[in-house]
Design a protein around this motif. Sequence first.
Motif, PDB file in Angstrom:
ATOM      1  N   GLU A  71      89.451  20.223 -64.316  1.00  0.00           N
ATOM      2  CA  GLU A  71      88.058  19.812 -64.491  1.00  0.00           C
ATOM      3  C   GLU A  71      87.893  18.807 -65.630  1.00  0.00           C
ATOM      4  N   THR A  72      88.891  18.715 -66.540  1.00  0.00           N
ATOM      5  CA  THR A  72      88.773  17.784 -67.675  1.00  0.00           C
ATOM      6  C   THR A  72      89.366  16.433 -67.293  1.00  0.00           C
ATOM      7  N   VAL A  73      90.694  16.378 -67.209  1.00  0.00           N
ATOM      8  CA  VAL A  73      91.408  15.166 -66.800  1.00  0.00           C
ATOM      9  C   VAL A  73      92.614  15.626 -65.984  1.00  0.00           C
ATOM     10  N   ASN A 100     106.377   8.520 -71.975  1.00  0.00           N
ATOM     11  CA  ASN A 100     106.821   7.800 -73.155  1.00  0.00           C
ATOM     12  C   ASN A 100     106.125   8.372 -74.396  1.00  0.00           C
ATOM     13  N   ARG A 101     106.132   9.704 -74.462  1.00  0.00           N
ATOM     14  CA  ARG A 101     105.378  10.406 -75.508  1.00  0.00           C
ATOM     15  C   ARG A 101     106.304  10.827 -76.645  1.00  0.00           C
ATOM     16  N   PRO A 102     105.858  10.665 -77.891  1.00  0.00           N
ATOM     17  CA  PRO A 102     106.691  11.115 -79.014  1.00  0.00           C
ATOM     18  C   PRO A 102     106.914  12.631 -78.964  1.00  0.00           C
ATOM     19  N   PHE A 162     107.260  14.819 -81.182  1.00  0.00           N
ATOM     20  CA  PHE A 162     106.637  15.696 -82.181  1.00  0.00           C
ATOM     21  C   PHE A 162     105.210  16.046 -81.777  1.00  0.00           C
ATOM     22  N   ASN A 163     104.747  15.564 -80.622  1.00  0.00           N
ATOM     23  CA  ASN A 163     103.394  15.877 -80.159  1.00  0.00           C
ATOM     24  C   ASN A 163     103.472  17.026 -79.148  1.00  0.00           C
ATOM     25  N   PRO A 164     103.044  18.231 -79.540  1.00  0.00           N
ATOM     26  CA  PRO A 164     103.245  19.411 -78.682  1.00  0.00           C
ATOM     27  C   PRO A 164     102.399  19.412 -77.407  1.00  0.00           C
ATOM     28  N   LEU A 218     100.138  24.726 -72.688  1.00  0.00           N
ATOM     29  CA  LEU A 218     100.588  25.531 -71.547  1.00  0.00           C
ATOM     30  C   LEU A 218      99.367  25.953 -70.741  1.00  0.00           C
ATOM     31  N   HIS A 219      99.421  25.717 -69.426  1.00  0.00           N
ATOM     32  CA  HIS A 219      98.322  26.082 -68.534  1.00  0.00           C
ATOM     33  C   HIS A 219      98.684  27.346 -67.772  1.00  0.00           C
ATOM     34  N   VAL A 220      97.752  28.296 -67.742  1.00  0.00           N
ATOM     35  CA  VAL A 220      97.976  29.559 -67.031  1.00  0.00           C
ATOM     36  C   VAL A 220      96.771  29.866 -66.150  1.00  0.00           C
ATOM     37  N   SER A 239     104.538  27.398 -85.006  1.00  0.00           N
ATOM     38  CA  SER A 239     104.536  28.816 -84.627  1.00  0.00           C
ATOM     39  C   SER A 239     103.361  29.146 -83.708  1.00  0.00           C
ATOM     40  N   ARG A 240     102.492  28.155 -83.461  1.00  0.00           N
ATOM     41  CA  ARG A 240     101.359  28.401 -82.552  1.00  0.00           C
ATOM     42  C   ARG A 240     101.515  27.617 -81.250  1.00  0.00           C
ATOM     43  N   VAL A 241     101.092  28.238 -80.158  1.00  0.00           N
ATOM     44  CA  VAL A 241     101.138  27.585 -78.842  1.00  0.00           C
ATOM     45  C   VAL A 241      99.707  27.347 -78.359  1.00  0.00           C
ATOM     46  N   LEU A 292      97.092  27.156 -75.327  1.00  0.00           N
ATOM     47  CA  LEU A 292      96.983  27.729 -73.974  1.00  0.00           C
ATOM     48  C   LEU A 292      95.622  27.437 -73.379  1.00  0.00           C
ATOM     49  N   ARG A 293      95.628  27.159 -72.068  1.00  0.00           N
ATOM     50  CA  ARG A 293      94.351  26.854 -71.409  1.00  0.00           C
ATOM     51  C   ARG A 293      94.365  27.374 -69.985  1.00  0.00           C
ATOM     52  N   ILE A 294      93.214  27.885 -69.535  1.00  0.00           N
ATOM     53  CA  ILE A 294      93.017  28.236 -68.121  1.00  0.00           C
ATOM     54  C   ILE A 294      92.075  27.186 -67.547  1.00  0.00           C
ATOM     55  N   PRO A 322     100.410  17.695 -70.400  1.00  0.00           N
ATOM     56  CA  PRO A 322      99.579  16.757 -71.143  1.00  0.00           C
ATOM     57  C   PRO A 322      98.760  15.948 -70.151  1.00  0.00           C
ATOM     58  N   SER A 323      97.822  15.169 -70.627  1.00  0.00           N
ATOM     59  CA  SER A 323      97.087  14.281 -69.735  1.00  0.00           C
ATOM     60  C   SER A 323      98.085  13.347 -69.041  1.00  0.00           C
ATOM     61  N   ALA A 324      97.805  13.020 -67.762  1.00  0.00           N
ATOM     62  CA  ALA A 324      98.794  12.320 -66.934  1.00  0.00           C
ATOM     63  C   ALA A 324      98.679  10.796 -67.059  1.00  0.00           C
ATOM     64  N   GLU A 358      88.897  15.549 -72.253  1.00  0.00           N
ATOM     65  CA  GLU A 358      89.875  16.608 -72.444  1.00  0.00           C
ATOM     66  C   GLU A 358      89.216  17.860 -73.032  1.00  0.00           C
ATOM     67  N   SER A 359      89.973  18.949 -72.982  1.00  0.00           N
ATOM     68  CA  SER A 359      89.453  20.232 -73.483  1.00  0.00           C
ATOM     69  C   SER A 359      89.235  20.205 -74.991  1.00  0.00           C
ATOM     70  N   THR A 360      88.312  21.029 -75.432  1.00  0.00           N
ATOM     71  CA  THR A 360      88.116  21.301 -76.859  1.00  0.00           C
ATOM     72  C   THR A 360      89.256  22.214 -77.304  1.00  0.00           C
ATOM     73  N   HIS A 376      89.915  21.886 -83.569  1.00  0.00           N
ATOM     74  CA  HIS A 376      90.909  20.851 -83.879  1.00  0.00           C
ATOM     75  C   HIS A 376      90.723  19.581 -83.049  1.00  0.00           C
ATOM     76  N   ARG A 377      90.125  19.717 -81.867  1.00  0.00           N
ATOM     77  CA  ARG A 377      89.820  18.520 -81.069  1.00  0.00           C
ATOM     78  C   ARG A 377      88.476  18.746 -80.400  1.00  0.00           C
ATOM     79  N   LEU A 378      87.589  17.763 -80.486  1.00  0.00           N
ATOM     80  CA  LEU A 378      86.307  17.821 -79.781  1.00  0.00           C
ATOM     81  C   LEU A 378      86.584  17.544 -78.313  1.00  0.00           C
TER      82      LEU A 378
HETATM   83  O1  TXA Z   1      91.946  18.898 -71.058  1.00  0.00           O
HETATM   84  C1  TXA Z   1      93.092  18.933 -71.522  1.00  0.00           C
HETATM   85  O2  TXA Z   1      93.372  19.554 -72.553  1.00  0.00           O
HETATM   86  C2  TXA Z   1      94.179  18.158 -70.757  1.00  0.00           C
HETATM   87  C3  TXA Z   1      94.361  18.828 -69.392  1.00  0.00           C
HETATM   88  C4  TXA Z   1      95.494  18.226 -68.592  1.00  0.00           C
HETATM   89  O3  TXA Z   1      94.530  20.206 -69.580  1.00  0.00           O
HETATM   90  N1  TXA Z   1      95.397  18.119 -71.490  1.00  0.00           N
HETATM   91  C5  TXA Z   1      95.543  17.351 -72.596  1.00  0.00           C
HETATM   92  O4  TXA Z   1      96.823  17.381 -73.121  1.00  0.00           O
HETATM   93  O5  TXA Z   1      94.660  16.683 -73.076  1.00  0.00           O
HETATM   94  P1  TXA Z   1      97.338  16.310 -74.181  1.00  0.00           P
HETATM   95  O6  TXA Z   1      98.780  16.613 -74.353  1.00  0.00           O
HETATM   96  O7  TXA Z   1      96.991  14.947 -73.754  1.00  0.00           O
HETATM   97  O8  TXA Z   1      96.582  16.714 -75.489  1.00  0.00           O
HETATM   98  C6  TXA Z   1      96.869  17.955 -76.066  1.00  0.00           C
HETATM   99  C7  TXA Z   1      96.635  17.937 -77.528  1.00  0.00           C
HETATM  100  C8  TXA Z   1      97.568  17.011 -78.270  1.00  0.00           C
HETATM  101  O9  TXA Z   1      96.828  16.253 -79.191  1.00  0.00           O
HETATM  102  C9  TXA Z   1      98.502  17.959 -79.000  1.00  0.00           C
HETATM  103  O10 TXA Z   1      98.892  17.430 -80.228  1.00  0.00           O
HETATM  104  C10 TXA Z   1      97.664  19.205 -79.158  1.00  0.00           C
HETATM  105  O11 TXA Z   1      96.890  19.260 -78.007  1.00  0.00           O
HETATM  106  N2  TXA Z   1      98.488  20.417 -79.196  1.00  0.00           N
HETATM  107  C11 TXA Z   1      99.208  20.965 -78.193  1.00  0.00           C
HETATM  108  N3  TXA Z   1      99.904  22.026 -78.611  1.00  0.00           N
HETATM  109  C12 TXA Z   1      99.638  22.177 -79.918  1.00  0.00           C
HETATM  110  C13 TXA Z   1     100.073  23.080 -80.927  1.00  0.00           C
HETATM  111  N4  TXA Z   1     100.945  24.051 -80.673  1.00  0.00           N
HETATM  112  N5  TXA Z   1      99.577  22.924 -82.176  1.00  0.00           N
HETATM  113  C14 TXA Z   1      98.701  21.914 -82.445  1.00  0.00           C
HETATM  114  N6  TXA Z   1      98.265  21.014 -81.538  1.00  0.00           N
HETATM  115  C15 TXA Z   1      98.718  21.141 -80.296  1.00  0.00           C
END
Ligand code: TXA
Length: 324
Positions: free
Chosen positions: A28-30, A51-53, A55-57, A60-62, A110-112, A114-116, A136-138, A174-176, A188-190
């Motif tokens: 529903e987001t992207v 082509n993602r660095p 160090f950018n985590p 996990l979708h469940v 040490s933190r993961v 997670l999103r539904i 991650p976003s595609a 994207e998700s909050t 951490h993210r709007l």
């Molecule tokens: O809406 C969304 O969240 C979309 C859809 C596909 O679910 N996904 C998304 O993923 O936007 P991405 O990878 O583009 O952005 C995820 C953000 C990144 O900025 C990443 O640094 C942060 O989440 N992130 C992921 N795991 C993290 C963690 N363990 N600790 C801190 N930040 C984390």
Amino acid sequence: MYTTEIGSDLVKAKYLLEQGELVAIPTETVYGLAGNGLDSNAIAKIYAAKNRPQFNPLILHVGSIEQMEKWVEVIPDVCRLLIQHFSPGPITYLLPKSDQVPELITAGSSRVALRIPAHPVTLQLLNSLEFPLAAPSANPSGYVSPVSSQHVFQGLNGKIPYIIEGGSCKIGLESTIVGFQDNKVVVHRLGGISIEEIKAVCNTEVVLQLAHAQPTAPGQLKSHYATKKLLLHGDIKENMLLLTGKKIGILSFNTNYHISNSIEYVLSTNGSLSEAASGLFSAMRSLDQSDVDVILAEFFPDEGLGKSINDRLARAAYPNKYDR
Ligand code: TXA
Ligand code: MG
């Protein structure tokens, strides 16, 4: 190189994912670029295709809260409250990871995350799998996130075998992302759920601590969500004065500026921030592909989803205030 197919075959998508291949999934987001979140080869393919660095985590979708419990040490009560109200939906929870979550997913943290997700097709897929999907976003790293299967195709054609058709994304941002610290909710993210909505259901303090405001390495988070064309975020009429003779692309909330030699996107003529959010990334992409020289985006109202829209525009803009 792959031949990239767009389709609705969930059996095929499941098979590919079980083989360690990548599949783009609608949410529903992207759109997300998904792979088996427990398979380090699949995770490495995600980083490579985007082509993602490293160090950018990754998130996990469940498919359910029961599945979520498997990958975390504990879910605090306030998080359960948010899950009750907003999940499935556009919100991601940062929680202490369990030992089974690979380090590559969390980039050593040490933190993961997670999103539904709230998309019927992707929920069905998630509930048919034995593993969570890292996604991650595609989009190629740094570019505007995709809100249709065509957007995914434009960015990743040849790099992945399959894109699941799921229509255009309803939320469009994207998700909050929220974490939990000292009995507080830390945003951490709007994104698709506003701070106001979170505050309305929490009995604890909600604080804003945007990750990109404090990068841990210089240059780490430059040019996120960026168009290839120069984008200026601010008062449209003021910025116009700097740009005589240029063809202008305009992104506005509900005002039509009627500027000659321009392409104008009014994102919601009746002033709905959620409608504006859902059209934002498509409009940015269309203007980027058009013949305009510069894109001008105005400030959206600093409330609700308007804050999330302004965050994306500020990060796409030049000069990017988050650059170091
Ligand atoms: O809406 C969304 O969240 C979309 C859809 C596909 O679910 N996904 C998304 O993923 O936007 P991405 O990878 O583009 O952005 C995820 C953000 C990144 O900025 C990443 O640094 C942060 O989440 N992130 C992921 N795991 C993290 C963690 N363990 N600790 C801190 N930040 C984390
Ligand atoms: Mg992204």
